[in-house]
Scaffold this motif. Structure first.
Motif, PDB file in Angstrom:
ATOM      1  N   ARG A  50      12.374  20.108 -16.628  1.00  0.00           N
ATOM      2  CA  ARG A  50      11.967  20.098 -15.218  1.00  0.00           C
ATOM      3  C   ARG A  50      12.932  19.249 -14.395  1.00  0.00           C
ATOM      4  N   PHE A  51      13.404  18.138 -14.978  1.00  0.00           N
ATOM      5  CA  PHE A  51      14.365  17.296 -14.271  1.00  0.00           C
ATOM      6  C   PHE A  51      15.664  18.062 -14.009  1.00  0.00           C
ATOM      7  N   CYS A  52      16.158  18.788 -15.001  1.00  0.00           N
ATOM      8  CA  CYS A  52      17.388  19.567 -14.811  1.00  0.00           C
ATOM      9  C   CYS A  52      17.191  20.628 -13.736  1.00  0.00           C
ATOM     10  N   GLN A  53      16.048  21.290 -13.752  1.00  0.00           N
ATOM     11  CA  GLN A  53      15.780  22.322 -12.753  1.00  0.00           C
ATOM     12  C   GLN A  53      15.713  21.741 -11.349  1.00  0.00           C
ATOM     13  N   ALA A  54      15.260  20.491 -11.242  1.00  0.00           N
ATOM     14  CA  ALA A  54      15.179  19.837  -9.937  1.00  0.00           C
ATOM     15  C   ALA A  54      16.518  19.261  -9.480  1.00  0.00           C
ATOM     16  N   ASN A  55      17.467  19.121 -10.410  1.00  0.00           N
ATOM     17  CA  ASN A  55      18.759  18.501 -10.102  1.00  0.00           C
ATOM     18  C   ASN A  55      19.906  19.346 -10.680  1.00  0.00           C
ATOM     19  N   PRO A  56      20.081  20.579 -10.190  1.00  0.00           N
ATOM     20  CA  PRO A  56      21.072  21.479 -10.781  1.00  0.00           C
ATOM     21  C   PRO A  56      22.515  21.051 -10.555  1.00  0.00           C
ATOM     22  N   LYS A  57      22.759  20.213  -9.567  1.00  0.00           N
ATOM     23  CA  LYS A  57      24.147  19.802  -9.309  1.00  0.00           C
ATOM     24  C   LYS A  57      24.689  18.928 -10.454  1.00  0.00           C
ATOM     25  N   PRO A  58      24.038  17.844 -10.840  1.00  0.00           N
ATOM     26  CA  PRO A  58      24.533  17.066 -11.981  1.00  0.00           C
ATOM     27  C   PRO A  58      24.109  17.624 -13.330  1.00  0.00           C
ATOM     28  N   CYS A  59      23.093  18.508 -13.353  1.00  0.00           N
ATOM     29  CA  CYS A  59      22.542  19.004 -14.619  1.00  0.00           C
ATOM     30  C   CYS A  59      22.456  20.532 -14.633  1.00  0.00           C
ATOM     31  N   PRO A  60      23.592  21.227 -14.521  1.00  0.00           N
ATOM     32  CA  PRO A  60      23.557  22.696 -14.520  1.00  0.00           C
ATOM     33  C   PRO A  60      23.277  23.250 -15.920  1.00  0.00           C
ATOM     34  N   LEU A  61      22.118  23.829 -16.098  1.00  0.00           N
ATOM     35  CA  LEU A  61      21.688  24.298 -17.419  1.00  0.00           C
ATOM     36  C   LEU A  61      22.430  25.563 -17.829  1.00  0.00           C
ATOM     37  N   ILE A  62      23.026  25.527 -19.010  1.00  0.00           N
ATOM     38  CA  ILE A  62      23.669  26.699 -19.586  1.00  0.00           C
ATOM     39  C   ILE A  62      22.870  27.231 -20.770  1.00  0.00           C
ATOM     40  N   ALA A  63      22.313  26.354 -21.582  1.00  0.00           N
ATOM     41  CA  ALA A  63      21.532  26.801 -22.741  1.00  0.00           C
ATOM     42  C   ALA A  63      20.572  25.712 -23.167  1.00  0.00           C
ATOM     43  N   VAL A  64      19.444  26.131 -23.751  1.00  0.00           N
ATOM     44  CA  VAL A  64      18.457  25.227 -24.348  1.00  0.00           C
ATOM     45  C   VAL A  64      18.100  25.796 -25.717  1.00  0.00           C
ATOM     46  N   SER A  65      18.125  24.964 -26.741  1.00  0.00           N
ATOM     47  CA  SER A  65      17.862  25.431 -28.107  1.00  0.00           C
ATOM     48  C   SER A  65      16.369  25.409 -28.413  1.00  0.00           C
ATOM     49  N   GLU A  66      16.017  26.059 -29.502  1.00  0.00           N
ATOM     50  CA  GLU A  66      14.703  25.895 -30.093  1.00  0.00           C
ATOM     51  C   GLU A  66      14.687  24.567 -30.856  1.00  0.00           C
ATOM     52  N   PRO A  67      13.516  23.962 -31.052  1.00  0.00           N
ATOM     53  CA  PRO A  67      13.463  22.686 -31.781  1.00  0.00           C
ATOM     54  C   PRO A  67      14.100  22.782 -33.166  1.00  0.00           C
ATOM     55  N   GLY A  68      14.904  21.799 -33.492  1.00  0.00           N
ATOM     56  CA  GLY A  68      15.509  21.697 -34.807  1.00  0.00           C
ATOM     57  C   GLY A  68      16.795  22.467 -35.002  1.00  0.00           C
ATOM     58  N   GLN A  69      17.122  23.380 -34.095  1.00  0.00           N
ATOM     59  CA  GLN A  69      18.320  24.190 -34.273  1.00  0.00           C
ATOM     60  C   GLN A  69      19.594  23.386 -34.049  1.00  0.00           C
ATOM     61  N   ARG A  70      20.564  23.575 -34.944  1.00  0.00           N
ATOM     62  CA  ARG A  70      21.889  22.979 -34.770  1.00  0.00           C
ATOM     63  C   ARG A  70      22.917  24.024 -34.383  1.00  0.00           C
ATOM     64  N   THR A  71      22.493  25.272 -34.248  1.00  0.00           N
ATOM     65  CA  THR A  71      23.373  26.350 -33.817  1.00  0.00           C
ATOM     66  C   THR A  71      22.854  26.922 -32.507  1.00  0.00           C
ATOM     67  N   CYS A  72      23.724  27.658 -31.814  1.00  0.00           N
ATOM     68  CA  CYS A  72      23.313  28.314 -30.570  1.00  0.00           C
ATOM     69  C   CYS A  72      24.257  29.487 -30.338  1.00  0.00           C
ATOM     70  N   GLU A  73      23.755  30.711 -30.555  1.00  0.00           N
ATOM     71  CA  GLU A  73      24.606  31.894 -30.444  1.00  0.00           C
ATOM     72  C   GLU A  73      25.201  32.036 -29.049  1.00  0.00           C
ATOM     73  N   LEU A  74      24.477  31.612 -28.029  1.00  0.00           N
ATOM     74  CA  LEU A  74      24.981  31.725 -26.674  1.00  0.00           C
ATOM     75  C   LEU A  74      26.253  30.902 -26.472  1.00  0.00           C
ATOM     76  N   LEU A  75      26.342  29.770 -27.175  1.00  0.00           N
ATOM     77  CA  LEU A  75      27.488  28.873 -27.008  1.00  0.00           C
ATOM     78  C   LEU A  75      28.668  29.250 -27.883  1.00  0.00           C
ATOM     79  N   GLY A  76      28.428  29.834 -29.057  1.00  0.00           N
ATOM     80  CA  GLY A  76      29.558  30.197 -29.899  1.00  0.00           C
ATOM     81  C   GLY A  76      29.178  30.458 -31.336  1.00  0.00           C
ATOM     82  N   ASN A  77      30.095  31.095 -32.040  1.00  0.00           N
ATOM     83  CA  ASN A  77      29.934  31.348 -33.468  1.00  0.00           C
ATOM     84  C   ASN A  77      30.432  30.147 -34.269  1.00  0.00           C
TER      85      ASN A  77
END
Length: 263
Positions: A50-77
């Protein structure tokens, strides 16, 4: 359109993973998006979202992981969030408790990763357009400063913005503003230029994070919202545990900068 090779981004991550890259990532894997990291327990993650959504200039969201994940397909292989950053900061109860090159031993099943856009992603476009970037030319980390610019309180988080600074002659400053406006997911247009005292900065030669750079008499300092802002906010909130990138030491993704650029 300039073609980019994902193997360049993977090579940077591999160097971070094996410990051969420990310094800042500015200027590396040009053409690919770099991201700031914030890793929080799930108990604090919804509030931080919610903080990121309220402050997109310093906190532009690109991806959010599921709990415990150390990988993220959106970011890279072949990407490991716990090992592919040159340096991490670890926070406990609102205090910086240490810096590490690998946080896999600290990883937990409840940790949620936030990938936030980084201004390093627009520096390639600046240089392509003949706008020199001082900290890259001087092989320094970008200078970053705490400011008096208030943030929108949300999700139990609040505080003031941290900014990065790049100096330019007047004509190049105008061009830099035009170019970076096209990168809203990399902080977009500057938040201030000119007199640093107007945003609470006393001394440009003594940044709160990063390194000082040369500023010439014909140059104007230009200030962008910075992804180090969440680190200061996490400390102010006294969160029991968090992991972030060390300022200037980003996660390099496989995302071409063209995918986060406004035409």
């Amino acid at each position: 359109m300039i073609s980019v090779n994902p193997s360049e981004a993977r090579a940077v991550r591999q160097r971070a993973r094996d410990g051969s890259l420990t310094g800042p990532t500015a200027g590396l894997a040009t053409g690919f998006v770099q991201v700031n990291l914030v890793v929080l327990p799930e108990a604090q993650a919804n509030g931080f979202l919610r903080f990121c959504q309220a402050n997109p200039k310093p906190c532009p969201l690109i991806a959010v992981s599921e709990p415990g994940q150390r990988t993220c397909e959106l970011l890279g292989n072949d990407l490991d969030i716990a090992r592919d950053v040159p340096a991490y900061h670890v926070y406990r109860h609102g205090e910086l408790s240490g810096t590490a090159g690998d946080v896999s031993d600290l990883w937990r099943d409840d940790l949620v990763t936030f990938a936030l856009g980084c201004s390093f992603s627009f520096e390639h476009a600046l240089m392509q357009n003949g706008v020199a970037v001082r900290h890259i030319d001087e092989s320094r980390n970008v200078p970053m400063f705490k400011t008096s610019i208030p943030l929108q309180a949300a999700g139990g988080f609040s505080g003031h913005m941290v900014v990065s600074m790049r100096p330019f002659p007047a004509a190049q400053a105008i061009r830099a503003i035009q170019i970076t406006t096209r990168f809203p997911l990399a902080h977009g247009a500057p938040v201030h230029f000119g007199d640093p005292a107007l945003i609470g900065i006393r001394d440009l030669m003594n940044p709160d994070y990063g390194d000082s750079v040369s500023i010439y008499s014909n140059e104007t300092p230009v200030f962008w919202a910075c992804g180090v802002t969440p680190q200061q906010v996490l400390m102010d909130a006294g969160v029991p545990f968090a992991i972030t990138h060390s300022p200037g030491h980003m996660l390099v993704t496989d995302i071409p900068e063209s995918q986060v650029t406004l035409l």
